[in-house]
Write a protein that holds these residues in place. Structure first.
Motif, PDB file in Angstrom:
ATOM      1  N   PHE A  37       7.699  16.445  16.293  1.00 39.85           N
ATOM      2  CA  PHE A  37       7.919  15.445  17.331  1.00 39.85           C
ATOM      3  C   PHE A  37       9.359  14.957  17.234  1.00 39.85           C
ATOM      4  N   ALA A  38       9.901  14.525  18.353  1.00 42.32           N
ATOM      5  CA  ALA A  38      11.294  14.082  18.413  1.00 42.32           C
ATOM      6  C   ALA A  38      11.451  12.729  17.729  1.00 42.32           C
ATOM      7  N   HIS A  39      12.573  12.554  16.998  1.00 40.85           N
ATOM      8  CA  HIS A  39      12.830  11.261  16.359  1.00 40.85           C
ATOM      9  C   HIS A  39      13.806  10.397  17.152  1.00 40.85           C
ATOM     10  N   GLY A  40      14.595  10.981  18.033  1.00 40.64           N
ATOM     11  CA  GLY A  40      15.465  10.205  18.903  1.00 40.64           C
ATOM     12  C   GLY A  40      16.666   9.568  18.233  1.00 40.64           C
ATOM     13  N   LEU A  41      17.026  10.031  17.040  1.00 37.25           N
ATOM     14  CA  LEU A  41      18.169   9.478  16.318  1.00 37.25           C
ATOM     15  C   LEU A  41      19.384  10.393  16.470  1.00 37.25           C
ATOM     16  N   PRO A  42      20.604   9.844  16.389  1.00 38.24           N
ATOM     17  CA  PRO A  42      21.805  10.671  16.544  1.00 38.24           C
ATOM     18  C   PRO A  42      22.260  11.315  15.240  1.00 38.24           C
ATOM     19  N   PHE A  43      21.342  11.501  14.280  1.00 35.72           N
ATOM     20  CA  PHE A  43      21.650  12.131  12.999  1.00 35.72           C
ATOM     21  C   PHE A  43      20.354  12.684  12.422  1.00 35.72           C
ATOM     22  N   LYS A  44      20.470  13.455  11.350  1.00 35.93           N
ATOM     23  CA  LYS A  44      19.290  13.957  10.651  1.00 35.93           C
ATOM     24  C   LYS A  44      18.803  12.865   9.698  1.00 35.93           C
ATOM     25  N   PRO A  45      17.642  12.274   9.939  1.00 38.54           N
ATOM     26  CA  PRO A  45      17.201  11.150   9.106  1.00 38.54           C
ATOM     27  C   PRO A  45      16.777  11.594   7.711  1.00 38.54           C
ATOM     28  N   LEU A  46      16.962  10.689   6.748  1.00 40.56           N
ATOM     29  CA  LEU A  46      16.485  10.902   5.381  1.00 40.56           C
ATOM     30  C   LEU A  46      15.087  10.299   5.300  1.00 40.56           C
ATOM     31  N   ILE A  79       7.282  17.602   4.755  1.00 39.94           N
ATOM     32  CA  ILE A  79       7.930  16.968   5.900  1.00 39.94           C
ATOM     33  C   ILE A  79       9.408  17.334   5.881  1.00 39.94           C
ATOM     34  N   GLU A  80       9.963  17.607   7.063  1.00 35.25           N
ATOM     35  CA  GLU A  80      11.373  17.955   7.217  1.00 35.25           C
ATOM     36  C   GLU A  80      11.889  17.332   8.507  1.00 35.25           C
ATOM     37  N   ALA A  81      13.210  17.271   8.615  1.00 35.22           N
ATOM     38  CA  ALA A  81      13.830  16.802   9.857  1.00 35.22           C
ATOM     39  C   ALA A  81      15.077  17.614  10.130  1.00 35.22           C
ATOM     40  N   ASP A  82      15.362  17.826  11.401  1.00 34.45           N
ATOM     41  CA  ASP A  82      16.654  18.363  11.792  1.00 34.45           C
ATOM     42  C   ASP A  82      17.298  17.365  12.749  1.00 34.45           C
ATOM     43  N   ALA A  83      18.272  17.792  13.501  1.00 35.60           N
ATOM     44  CA  ALA A  83      19.000  16.861  14.361  1.00 35.60           C
ATOM     45  C   ALA A  83      18.158  16.338  15.518  1.00 35.60           C
ATOM     46  N   THR A  84      17.015  16.966  15.776  1.00 32.37           N
ATOM     47  CA  THR A  84      16.195  16.597  16.933  1.00 32.37           C
ATOM     48  C   THR A  84      14.789  16.158  16.567  1.00 32.37           C
ATOM     49  N   ASN A  85      14.139  16.892  15.661  1.00 32.37           N
ATOM     50  CA  ASN A  85      12.708  16.714  15.424  1.00 32.37           C
ATOM     51  C   ASN A  85      12.370  16.404  13.973  1.00 32.37           C
ATOM     52  N   TRP A 167      17.364  14.025  -1.106  1.00 40.91           N
ATOM     53  CA  TRP A 167      16.890  14.879  -0.015  1.00 40.91           C
ATOM     54  C   TRP A 167      17.710  16.160  -0.026  1.00 40.91           C
ATOM     55  N   ARG A 168      17.058  17.276   0.236  1.00 43.12           N
ATOM     56  CA  ARG A 168      17.728  18.575   0.252  1.00 43.12           C
ATOM     57  C   ARG A 168      17.913  19.041   1.692  1.00 43.12           C
ATOM     58  N   GLU A 169      19.126  19.482   2.023  1.00 44.73           N
ATOM     59  CA  GLU A 169      19.428  20.024   3.345  1.00 44.73           C
ATOM     60  C   GLU A 169      19.745  21.508   3.204  1.00 44.73           C
ATOM     61  N   ASN A 170      18.922  22.352   3.810  1.00 45.50           N
ATOM     62  CA  ASN A 170      19.129  23.794   3.748  1.00 45.50           C
ATOM     63  C   ASN A 170      20.160  24.224   4.787  1.00 45.50           C
ATOM     64  N   GLN A 171      21.103  25.042   4.358  1.00 47.07           N
ATOM     65  CA  GLN A 171      22.123  25.518   5.285  1.00 47.07           C
ATOM     66  C   GLN A 171      21.538  26.493   6.301  1.00 47.07           C
ATOM     67  N   ASP A 173      18.540  26.679   7.956  1.00 44.98           N
ATOM     68  CA  ASP A 173      17.905  26.140   9.159  1.00 44.98           C
ATOM     69  C   ASP A 173      18.348  24.714   9.479  1.00 44.98           C
ATOM     70  N   GLY A 174      19.169  24.115   8.609  1.00 45.52           N
ATOM     71  CA  GLY A 174      19.695  22.784   8.868  1.00 45.52           C
ATOM     72  C   GLY A 174      18.706  21.656   8.665  1.00 45.52           C
ATOM     73  N   ARG A 175      17.521  21.946   8.126  1.00 44.41           N
ATOM     74  CA  ARG A 175      16.503  20.911   7.969  1.00 44.41           C
ATOM     75  C   ARG A 175      16.684  20.147   6.656  1.00 44.41           C
ATOM     76  N   VAL A 176      16.314  18.865   6.700  1.00 46.26           N
ATOM     77  CA  VAL A 176      16.438  17.970   5.549  1.00 46.26           C
ATOM     78  C   VAL A 176      15.044  17.527   5.127  1.00 46.26           C
ATOM     79  N   SER A 177      14.750  17.589   3.824  1.00 45.07           N
ATOM     80  CA  SER A 177      13.438  17.182   3.330  1.00 45.07           C
ATOM     81  C   SER A 177      13.589  16.413   2.021  1.00 45.07           C
ATOM     82  N   PRO A 178      12.700  15.439   1.769  1.00 43.67           N
ATOM     83  CA  PRO A 178      12.754  14.715   0.498  1.00 43.67           C
ATOM     84  C   PRO A 178      12.334  15.622  -0.643  1.00 43.67           C
ATOM     85  N   VAL A 179      12.959  15.451  -1.807  1.00 48.18           N
ATOM     86  CA  VAL A 179      12.602  16.244  -2.978  1.00 48.18           C
ATOM     87  C   VAL A 179      12.364  15.318  -4.158  1.00 48.18           C
ATOM     88  N   GLU A 180      11.533  15.774  -5.064  1.00 47.14           N
ATOM     89  CA  GLU A 180      11.208  14.996  -6.250  1.00 47.14           C
ATOM     90  C   GLU A 180      12.328  15.123  -7.268  1.00 47.14           C
TER      91      GLU A 180
END
Length: 223
Positions: A37-46, A79-85, A167-171, A173-180
């Motif tokens: 689902f879209a998050h509507g933010l102008p950045f990739k949220p943590l 859970i992951e996030a990119d610039a849109t979703n 949080w780890r950001e993979n180059q 696919d550009g997605r960001v996810s929390p990591v332990e």
């Protein structure tokens, strides 16, 4: 003065929650489901997220944790996030259909333009700040360079092992996810290594065939 002696210290910024939402996903017995689902933010949220398989929210698990019963992992969540979703993935490894209830919130990454958002951090009742609660004191935040096999580190110099969120950001696919945060030998399929000492936080990829990633971090003056 030691910031750990205070409930709130104006010498340090307080985390601002820039996004909040809840989601409900039902997964059948021994099933898998994914949604976005879209998050509507102008950045990739943590993102920070918890979930419960019960309407009472008891028990409540961190997304990415693995509740186990009789040696069997009951649920797998990610859970992951990119610039849109925002992307959720859930596996139900039990013999019954389960409705998962997710609470999700997010911070803004360091180095991104300030954004006007509708949420601020609320603890407890309806107050943005309440002296009934102890607030973490953010001493450092940032993002590493891209790490591929090699390691990166930041120096905090607190003389304690501080509270750290990563949080780890993979180059790829550009997605960001929390990591332990912790030390791993790779035997559980994890391909990152994050260590916190009394002076540094270090980040490394330990996958035999690592793809570049970078790490967003938040370090607090709290143990």
């Amino acid at each position: 003065m030691n910031p750990r002696n205070f409930l709130l210290s104006t010498d340090y910024p307080i985390d601002k929650v820039v996004y909040q939402t809840t989601r409900t996903v039902t997964v059948g017995a021994y099933g898998f489901s994914s949604t976005n689902f879209a998050h509507g933010l102008p950045f990739k949220p943590l993102l920070v997220a918890q979930y419960s398989p019960n309407a009472s929210y008891i028990p409540l698990y961190a997304v990415g944790s693995f509740p186990v019963s009789a040696g069997i992992v009951l649920y797998n969540t990610a859970i992951e996030a990119d610039a849109t979703n925002i992307y959720l993935a859930i596996s139900n490894n039990t013999a019954s259909s389960v409705t998962f209830r997710f609470n999700i919130y997010a911070f803004q990454p360091s180095g991104t333009p300030e954004a006007i958002t509708s949420h601020t951090s609320v603890a407890g009742d309806t107050f943005s700040i309440s002296t009934d609660y102890n607030y973490t004191k953010l001493i450092m935040s940032g993002v590493t360079g891209w790490v591929s096999g090699a390691s990166a580190s930041v120096t905090h110099g607190q003389g304690i092992v501080p509270q750290v969120m990563v949080w780890r950001e993979n180059q790829s696919d550009g997605r960001v996810s929390p990591v332990e945060v912790g030390s791993y030998d790779g035997s559980f399929g994890l391909d990152y290594l994050i260590r916190v000492t009394t002076s540094t936080v270090s980040f490394a990829n330990i996958d035999p065939f690592p793809s570049p990633a970078r790490y967003h971090y938040r370090i607090y003056a709290d143990e």
